[in-house]
Each structure stands twice: as C-alpha cells, then as structure tokens.
Design an enzyme around this catalytic site. Structure first.
Site, PDB file in Angstrom:
ATOM      1  N   LYS A 193       0.820  -1.215   0.000  1.00 14.62           N
ATOM      2  CA  LYS A 193       0.000   0.000   0.000  1.00 14.62           C
ATOM      3  C   LYS A 193       0.859   1.272   0.000  1.00 14.62           C
ATOM      4  CE  LYS A 193      -4.073  -2.068   0.583  1.00 14.62           C
ATOM      5  NZ  LYS A 193      -3.650  -3.465   0.564  1.00 14.62           N
ATOM      6  N   LYS A 233      15.183  -6.179   4.933  1.00 15.63           N
ATOM      7  CA  LYS A 233      15.487  -5.170   5.946  1.00 15.63           C
ATOM      8  C   LYS A 233      16.872  -5.368   6.575  1.00 15.63           C
ATOM      9  CE  LYS A 233      10.717  -4.049   7.172  1.00 15.63           C
ATOM     10  NZ  LYS A 233       9.733  -3.883   8.264  1.00 15.63           N
ATOM     11  N   GLY A 256       6.399 -12.699  19.944  1.00 16.89           N
ATOM     12  CA  GLY A 256       7.288 -12.893  18.811  1.00 16.89           C
ATOM     13  C   GLY A 256       8.624 -12.218  19.027  1.00 16.89           C
ATOM     14  N   SER A 257       9.668 -12.763  18.410  1.00 21.37           N
ATOM     15  CA  SER A 257      11.001 -12.189  18.591  1.00 21.37           C
ATOM     16  C   SER A 257      11.776 -12.154  17.275  1.00 21.37           C
ATOM     17  CB  SER A 257      11.784 -13.006  19.635  1.00 21.37           C
ATOM     18  OG  SER A 257      11.861 -14.366  19.255  1.00 21.37           O
ATOM     19  N   GLY A 258      11.051 -11.898  16.186  1.00 19.09           N
ATOM     20  CA  GLY A 258      11.696 -11.759  14.883  1.00 19.09           C
ATOM     21  C   GLY A 258      12.051 -10.314  14.594  1.00 19.09           C
ATOM     22  N   ASN A 302       8.053 -15.940  23.087  1.00 20.54           N
ATOM     23  CA  ASN A 302       8.224 -16.639  21.822  1.00 20.54           C
ATOM     24  C   ASN A 302       7.981 -18.137  22.044  1.00 20.54           C
ATOM     25  OD1 ASN A 302       9.100 -16.113  18.965  1.00 20.54           O
ATOM     26  ND2 ASN A 302      10.524 -17.752  19.470  1.00 20.54           N
ATOM     27  N   MET A 353       0.171  -6.310  14.630  1.00 16.01           N
ATOM     28  CA  MET A 353       0.887  -5.580  13.594  1.00 16.01           C
ATOM     29  C   MET A 353       0.428  -5.960  12.184  1.00 16.01           C
ATOM     30  SD  MET A 353       4.629  -5.482  15.460  1.00 16.01           S
ATOM     31  CE  MET A 353       5.552  -4.837  14.081  1.00 16.01           C
TER      32      MET A 353
END
Length: 282
Positions: A16, A66, A131-133, A155, A226
């Site tokens: 988007k 990233k 989560g821990s990414g 996690n 998220m």
C-alpha cells in the site's frame, strides 16, 4: 524536477506504500514519484545500486530485505540509532555527502499510532511483545522511550525470546531506564497480566492461534496486531476477553509518514490517509 522514491521487496505487489506516499505528496505539495519495485531474492544490492545510479533519492525496504538494507548502508554510508538498535532498516536515504543512510521508522510508527491515534498512554504500563523476529526488534527502542514499567518478550522457543530480551536490556541500559525486561515462552505467560499486548508474529497470515492464555488480557488492555486488513485469531481472542483491539494499519501509515519526513522534511497529516486506505480495504 520530480524526485524519485520507491519501496523494494519480494513480494511487493500487495504494498500500500505507493498509495500512501502519493497521498502524502499531494497533501503537502511535494514534487515526487513513488513506486513499488520487485527485487530478486539474490539481487537486493544490485537493484539498490541501479536505483541510486538512476537518481532515486530514497527507498522504503520491506520483507525480506530489511537486514540486507542495514548491511548495505553500513558499507556505503551510515546507520542511524533506530536502525542500529533494531538490527534492520526499513528506510534508506541517498545523500550526496553521507552516502546511504539507514533508518528504521517501524517502532516510531507503532508508538505514534498507539499514543496519538488510539490515545493509549504507554507510560507505566505492563507491555507484552509476542514474537522475537525482525518485526519485534524494530519496535524495541521506541517502546523503551515510551516509558512503560515492564516489557516481556514471549516466543515459542525460549532461546529466541532470550536473544531479543538481551537486545532489549541493552537498549534499557543505554537509556538509563528502570524498565524491567524479561524473556518468556508462550506457555510461561499463565498467571501474568498485561496492559498492552503487541503481536509481532506472522501467525495471522495462516489464521494460526497462538498458545497464549485468555487470562493475560488485563482490564483495559489494548491488544495490537501488527498485521492489518484481516481479523486474526489473536484479535478474536482479545475481543472475547474484553480487550480493546487494533490492527497495524495505523502503524503502516505512521511509519510511512516518518520516512516521508526523513526524505522531505515535512510531516503529513496521517488521519485522512488512514481513512482512505481503510475504506479501500473494505
């Protein structure tokens, strides 16, 4: 002359970002173009170099590049603090003097959405990050700066939660903060309650329920996923347990606004853009 920008990723057709930045440019009277560019999985650096040679002024970077973006900026310019703390970059600025500058606007976008749009005060709250990414790493420093009392990272595997919690502890120490930071496995959350729960996992993509207890949602809890554009199992579980629920569309627009400011020096008004994207998703 029109300045050129783009978002680069693989896949990228769903993005988007071109809609968002076109709306920002129109709103603020900026002469710029913005497009989505698909880079080969093994061709990120070559693609970026080609775009620089063709006069692009900056890039947004999305999955799965990233981490590569951070390495690229480290070798060709400099890395700003948010990107360094996150270990990843979602925004590149091409500067004639400094070379390639890496930044990360994900965490600022998240905190801005929670505090400014949802009107939820993070100060002195008990925060849980699921989560821990890379998505979790990107939000840690801005979360610390928002001054909660504690941040727990959970996690499926304890080792990954511990690794993220160690990064969090470094950020806490560097900020001279007294925030308590702890790692947990999902199953170890029983008996604990949180005021703000952020789901940074991709479980919603596969409609997978997380192995978390119904009791973790404190009274007045904000449950923030998220993911955006769909009701995830996490969001449904939070609703059943009386939590206020939000998806990540606001974060998407707010992080884009921060990148826009880094490039153009202008802060766009995010609300009308958020409303427009939300309406298109219906």
């Amino acid at each position: 002359m029109v300045d050129k920008y783009a978002v680069i990723g693989n896949p990228i057709a769903h993005s988007k970002s071109p809609l968002i930045h076109a709306a920002f440019a129109q709103q603020t009277g900026q002469s710029m173009s913005y497009e989505a560019i698909l880079a080969p999985l093994d061709g990120f650096e070559n693609t970026v170099e080609t775009l620089r040679e063709n006069g692009y002024k900056g890039l947004n970077v999305t999955v799965p590049f990233k981490f590569e973006a951070l390495k690229f900026a480290s070798a060709h310019g400099k890395v700003n603090s948010f990107a360094a703390r996150a270990g990843a970059s979602n925004t590149l600025i091409f500067n004639m003097d400094a070379g390639v500058i890496a930044d990360n606007t994900d965490g600022v976008g998240l905190v801005n959405d929670i505090t400014n749009n949802i009107k939820f005060d993070i100060r002195h709250k008990r925060v849980l990050v699921l989560g821990s990414g890379g998505a979790a790493y990107g939000i840690l420093q801005p979360l610390v700066e928002a001054a909660p009392d504690s941040i727990v990272i959970a996690n499926r595997t304890f080792a990954k939660a511990e690794e993220a919690a160690n990064r969090l502890a470094e950020i806490v120490q560097a900020s001279n903060s007294a925030i308590l930071s702890l790692p947990k496995r999902f199953e170890e959350l029983d008996g604990l309650q949180f005021d703000l729960i952020i789901n940074s996992t991709s479980a919603g993509l596969t409609d997978t329920a997380l192995p978390i207890s119904d009791t973790i949602f404190a009274e007045g809890c904000l449950a923030y996923d998220m993911m955006y554009g769909r009701e995830t199992p996490f969001m449904a579980q939070a609703r059943r347990n009386g939590a206020q629920v939000a998806d990540g569309l606001g974060m998407l627009v707010e992080q884009a606004a921060e990148a826009f400011y880094l490039w153009r020096g202008v802060h766009p008004d995010t609300k009308p853009v958020m409303d427009k994207i939300r309406a298109l998703a219906r």
